[in-house]
Design an enzyme around this catalytic site. Structure first.
Site, short mmCIF file in Angstrom:
data_model
loop_
_atom_site.label_atom_id
_atom_site.label_comp_id
_atom_site.label_asym_id
_atom_site.label_seq_id
_atom_site.Cartn_x
_atom_site.Cartn_y
_atom_site.Cartn_z
N LYS A 197 14.77 5.37 35.37
CA LYS A 197 16.13 5.87 35.57
C LYS A 197 17.11 4.68 35.66
O LYS A 197 18.14 4.67 35.01
CB LYS A 197 16.18 6.73 36.84
CG LYS A 197 17.54 7.32 37.11
CD LYS A 197 17.51 8.29 38.27
CE LYS A 197 18.95 8.65 38.65
NZ LYS A 197 19.05 9.57 39.75
N GLU A 203 8.34 -3.17 38.76
CA GLU A 203 7.02 -2.83 38.22
C GLU A 203 7.15 -2.45 36.74
O GLU A 203 6.40 -2.93 35.87
CB GLU A 203 6.41 -1.64 38.97
CG GLU A 203 6.00 -1.92 40.40
CD GLU A 203 7.12 -1.63 41.40
OE1 GLU A 203 8.30 -1.65 41.00
OE2 GLU A 203 6.79 -1.39 42.58
N GLY A 255 15.18 10.92 40.39
CA GLY A 255 13.96 10.43 39.73
C GLY A 255 12.79 11.38 39.89
O GLY A 255 12.10 11.71 38.93
N ARG A 256 12.55 11.85 41.12
CA ARG A 256 11.37 12.70 41.35
C ARG A 256 11.59 14.14 40.89
O ARG A 256 10.71 14.98 41.04
CB ARG A 256 10.97 12.64 42.83
CG ARG A 256 12.08 12.94 43.81
CD ARG A 256 11.69 12.52 45.22
NE ARG A 256 12.79 12.67 46.18
CZ ARG A 256 13.73 11.76 46.40
NH1 ARG A 256 13.73 10.63 45.72
NH2 ARG A 256 14.68 11.96 47.29
N GLU A 341 9.23 11.52 49.82
CA GLU A 341 10.42 10.72 49.52
C GLU A 341 11.67 11.57 49.78
O GLU A 341 12.73 11.06 50.11
CB GLU A 341 10.39 10.23 48.06
CG GLU A 341 11.27 9.02 47.83
CD GLU A 341 11.09 8.37 46.46
OE1 GLU A 341 11.54 8.96 45.46
OE2 GLU A 341 10.51 7.27 46.37
N HIS A 372 -16.85 17.86 49.54
CA HIS A 372 -17.98 16.95 49.76
C HIS A 372 -17.51 15.60 50.29
O HIS A 372 -18.23 14.61 50.21
CB HIS A 372 -18.77 16.80 48.46
CG HIS A 372 -19.30 18.11 47.98
ND1 HIS A 372 -20.49 18.63 48.42
CD2 HIS A 372 -18.75 19.06 47.17
CE1 HIS A 372 -20.68 19.83 47.86
NE2 HIS A 372 -19.62 20.11 47.11
N LYS A 501 11.44 -3.53 48.93
CA LYS A 501 11.77 -4.12 47.63
C LYS A 501 12.50 -5.45 47.83
O LYS A 501 12.21 -6.44 47.15
CB LYS A 501 12.69 -3.18 46.84
CG LYS A 501 12.03 -1.94 46.29
CD LYS A 501 13.03 -1.15 45.45
CE LYS A 501 12.50 0.22 45.09
NZ LYS A 501 13.48 1.07 44.42
O1 F6P Z 1 11.50 3.09 44.70
C1 F6P Z 1 11.57 4.48 44.64
C2 F6P Z 1 12.13 4.94 43.33
O2 F6P Z 1 13.48 4.65 43.27
C3 F6P Z 1 11.88 6.42 43.11
O3 F6P Z 1 12.81 7.21 43.74
C4 F6P Z 1 11.89 6.50 41.62
O4 F6P Z 1 11.31 7.69 41.16
C5 F6P Z 1 11.10 5.27 41.28
O5 F6P Z 1 11.49 4.31 42.24
C6 F6P Z 1 11.29 4.74 39.90
O6 F6P Z 1 12.63 4.45 39.65
P1 F6P Z 1 13.16 4.23 38.19
O7 F6P Z 1 12.96 5.47 37.42
O8 F6P Z 1 14.62 3.87 38.36
O9 F6P Z 1 12.39 3.08 37.59
#
Ligand code: F6P
Length: 534
Positions: A197, A203, A255-256, A341, A372, A501
Site C-alpha cells: 500500500k 521487508e 491494508g488488512r 491489528e 494432536h 519499525k
Molecule cells: O506494519 C503494519 C502494516 O502497516 C500493516 O498494516 C500492513 O498491512 C503492512 O504493514 C504492509 O504495509 P504495506 O502494504 O504498506 O507494505
C-alpha cells in the site's frame, strides 16, 4: 454503557456455574442460538449465552450507536479519525452506487480499475501477456501483512478453483523466504507482483530488490516482468515499474481489508476474474445482510457479541480459530492481523484509556492437526479458551468423502467434548472397565476427568466455494468493526506497529558496524555483541 457492562458482568457471575449442557433442556436452544444466512449457519448454542445475556449484549451494541456507526462507515464518513480517512473496503465489492467520498462518487473509478486488473489477469492467464520466456508459469507476490495474508490465505483456500499460473507468496525479510521461493523458478516465465500500500515497507522493498537482481541475471528488461500494486504511484515509478503495470487503489482501503481490489491480483491470476467476482459477490451479500438485518438477527453482530461475552465479560483473553479445512490453514494468521491489528488498542477514539480490555489474542491451526498438538490444554488446562470451529458440510473431493466424514465427526466431537467433559464417576467407570481398582483406579481416574463446560461456536457452510469464502471474510471484517465500536476503538489505524519499525531502522547500521549503538540498553547491546562475535 457502564450500567449495561455492570449488568452483563453481574449476569455472568450469576450464571458462571451453570452447565452449558443444561441449557439444552429447553428444546428450542439449538435453533434459538443459531443464525442462518443462505447456505451458512453460525451455531452459538454451545456457549453459556442465554436470552438475558444476549439482550444485554444487544443493548450494549445499541448504546454504542452501532447502527449509526455502521451507516457512517458504508456512507464514506472519515471514521478512521487518527488518519482522517473513510473506511470503504466494502466499496470494492459493491454492486451499485453511488458511493460518495469527499463529494465524489468513487464507484466508476473502482469499476474501471477492476476492469483494467481483470484485463491484465486475462492477458497473463491466456498467454497474451508473456514474459521473456513466453507464457508465465509462476507468479511471485511480494508483500507483507495485509498485502500478503489476505491473498495468500484466499489463494490456498480456493485451490480447487485454480486454473492459472502457480502462485507463490513471499513476505518475510528473512532472506530464506525469497531464496527458497525463487529457487527452482525460471525468471523468464515468472511474473513478480510487488504489493505494498505504501511502497515503503522495508521487508517488501528489500525482497523486491532481491527479486529484481535475480530477474536481471537472466532477463534483459527485468522491470517488464514486474507489476506493482500500491496507493503510492510516485514510488512505484521510482522503483522502475512502468505506469501501465501499476494497479493503484485509494487510501480509504486499509491494508488488512484490501484483498477485494488490486491487492487480490495474485488470487485473480490463480482463479480467474469470474471466480474472483464470485468472491466479491459473497462479501457483498454479507455486506447487505450486515447493513440491513436487525441487531439480534445479524450474523456479524452476533459473532461480535459472542466475542465480547467471552473476552470482555467473562475474561477469557484468547480465542482459538479452528478451521476443519486444510485449505483454511492460513485463516488464523489472516485473522490475527485482521483482529489484533484492528482491535489491539489501549485507548478509545478520544484518547481516553479503554474502559474494558482490548480485543482478544487470536490463534489457531486447522483441525484435525491441532487435536494432536494443543487441544490437550483446551480440554484440561486451567484456563478456558473459547473455540471457534469452521467447517464445510461437503469437501471438494467426492472420491474422498470418507475423509470428509471423519473431518466432520472430529469437529463435532470436539465441540461436544468441550461442552460435556467427563465427570470423575465416568472416569472411574472407564478405569474399572480397564481392570483397575482401589487406589490405582482413583489415581488414574483423576487424570481422565474433563471439566467440560467450555464454550465454542461452529460456523458451518455447504462448501468452501469462492462465494462462501467471500462471505466468511466479510463476516469476520464486520465482526471486528462491531467489537471495535462496542469498545470505542478506532479499528482502522495501527500505530502500535510503528515504534519497532523506527528502532529497527536505527539498529540496522549498528549491526552493519556503521554506528556504535551506545544508546542501547545492556540486553540489546549484548545481543549486538553476540552477533559481532565479541
Ligand atoms: O506494519 C503494519 C502494516 O502497516 C500493516 O498494516 C500492513 O498491512 C503492512 O504493514 C504492509 O504495509 P504495506 O502494504 O504498506 O507494505
Amino acid at each position: 454503557m457502564d450500567a449495561i457492562w455492570t449488568a452483563l458482568k453481574d449476569h455472568a457471575a450469576k450464571t458462571k456455574a451453570r452447565r452449558i449442557l443444561s441449557l439444552f433442556d429447553a428444546p428450542e436452544r439449538a435453533q434459538q442460538f443459531s443464525w442462518r444466512l443462505g447456505d451458512m449457519m453460525l451455531d452459538a448454542a454451545k456457549t453459556n449465552l442465554d436470552a438475558d445475556a444476549l439482550a444485554l449484549l444487544c443493548d450494549l451494541a445499541r448504546a454504542a450507536e452501532l447502527e449509526g456507526r455502521r451507516a457512517a462507515m458504508f456512507e464514506g464518513a472519515a471514521i478512521n479519525q487518527t488518519e482522517g480517512r473513510a473506511v470503504l473496503h466494502s466499496a470494492l465489492r459493491a454492486p451499485s452506487g453511488p458511493i460518495v467520498v469527499d463529494g465524489q462518487d468513487v464507484l466508476p473509478e473502482i469499476v474501471a480499475a477492476r476492469a483494467r486488473l481483470f484485463a491484465f489477469a486475462d492477458g497473463v492467464r491466456s498467454g497474451a501477456i508473456t514474459g521473456a520466456g513466453g507464457r508465465y508459469t509462476d507468479v511471485v507476490n511480494i508483500g507483507i501483512g495485509g498485502s500478503d495474508l489476505g491473498p495468500a490465505m484466499a489463494t490456498l483456500a480456493l485451490a480447487p478453483y485454480h486454473d492459472g499460473p502457480r502462485l507463490h507468496y513471499v513476505s518475510n525479510v528473512d532472506g530464506a523466504h525469497i531464496n527458497d521461493t525463487l529457487q527452482g523458478l525460471d525468471p523468464k516465465t515468472t511474473l513478480v507482483i510487488v504489493a505494498s500500500k505504501t511502497f515503503t515497507t522495508i521487508e517488501t522493498m528489500t525482497n523486491a530488490e532481491t527479486a529484481r537482481t535475480w530477474m536481471a541475471r537472466s532477463v534483459a528488461d527485468p522491470a517488464a516482468q514486474f507489476v506493482a500494486v500500491s496507493t503510492a504511484l510516485a514510488r512505484t515509478s521510482a522503483f522502475g515499474i512502468a505506469p501501465d503495470r501499476v494497479f493503484g487503489f485509494a487510501d480509504w482501503v486499509g491494508g488488512r481489508y484490501s484483498l477485494w481490489g488490486p491487492i487480490g491480483l495474485g488470487l485473480v491470476l490463480a482463479i480467474g476474474p469470474a471466480r474472483f467476482t464470485a468472491v466479491l459477490a459473497g462479501a457483498s451479500a454479507m455486506d447487505d445482510h450486515f447493513r440491513t438485518a436487525p441487531i439480534a438477527q445479524n450474523m456479524p453482530v452476533i459473532l461480535a457479541l459472542v466475542g465480547v461475552w467471552h473476552n470482555q465479560v467473562l475474561g477469557h483473553a484468547t480465542r482459538a480459530v479452528l478451521p476443519y479445512d486444510q485449505r483454511l490453514a492460513r485463516l488464523p494468521a489472516y485473522l490475527q492481523q485482521l483482529e489484533m491489528e484492528s482491535n489491539g488498542k489501549r485507548v478509545a477514539m478520544d484518547g481516553s484509556d479503554l474502559a474494558q480490555h482490548s480485543g482478544p489474542v487470536v490463534w489457531g491451526e486447522p483441525g484435525t492437526n491441532g487435536q494432536h498438538a494443543f487441544y490437550q490444554l483446551i480440554h484440561q488446562g486451567t484456563r478456558v479458551i473459547p473455540c471457534e470451529f469452521l467447517i464445510a458440510a461437503e469437501g471438494h473431493e467426492p472420491e474422498l468423502a470418507h475423509h470428509h466424514r471423519l473431518l466432520l465427526a472430529n469437529c463435532f466431537a470436539q465441540s461436544e467434548a468441550l461442552m460435556r467433559g467427563r465427570s470423575l464417576d465416568a472416569a472411574r467407570e472407564l478405569m474399572a472397565a480397564q481392570g483397575l481398582a482401589g487406589a490405582e483406579l482413583e489415581r488414574q481416574a483423576l487424570h481422565r476427568v474433563f471439566p467440560g463446560n467450555r464454550p465454542s461456536t461452529t460456523l458451518i457452510y455447504r462448501k468452501l466455494t469462492p462465494f462462501v469464502l467471500g462471505q466468511i471474510i466479510a463476516l469476520y471484517e464486520h465482526r471486528v468493526f462491531v467489537e471495535g465500536v462496542i469498545l470505542g476503538i478506532n479499528s482502522f489505524d495501527q500505530w502500535g506497529v510503528e515504534l519497532g519499525k523506527v528502532l529497527a531502522t536505527a539498529l540496522e547500521p549498528v549491526l552493519a558496524g556503521a554506528a556504535d549503538g551506545a544508546d542501547k540498553d545492556g540486553s540489546t547491546r549484548q545481543l549486538i555483541d553476540f552477533v559481532r562475535g565479541s
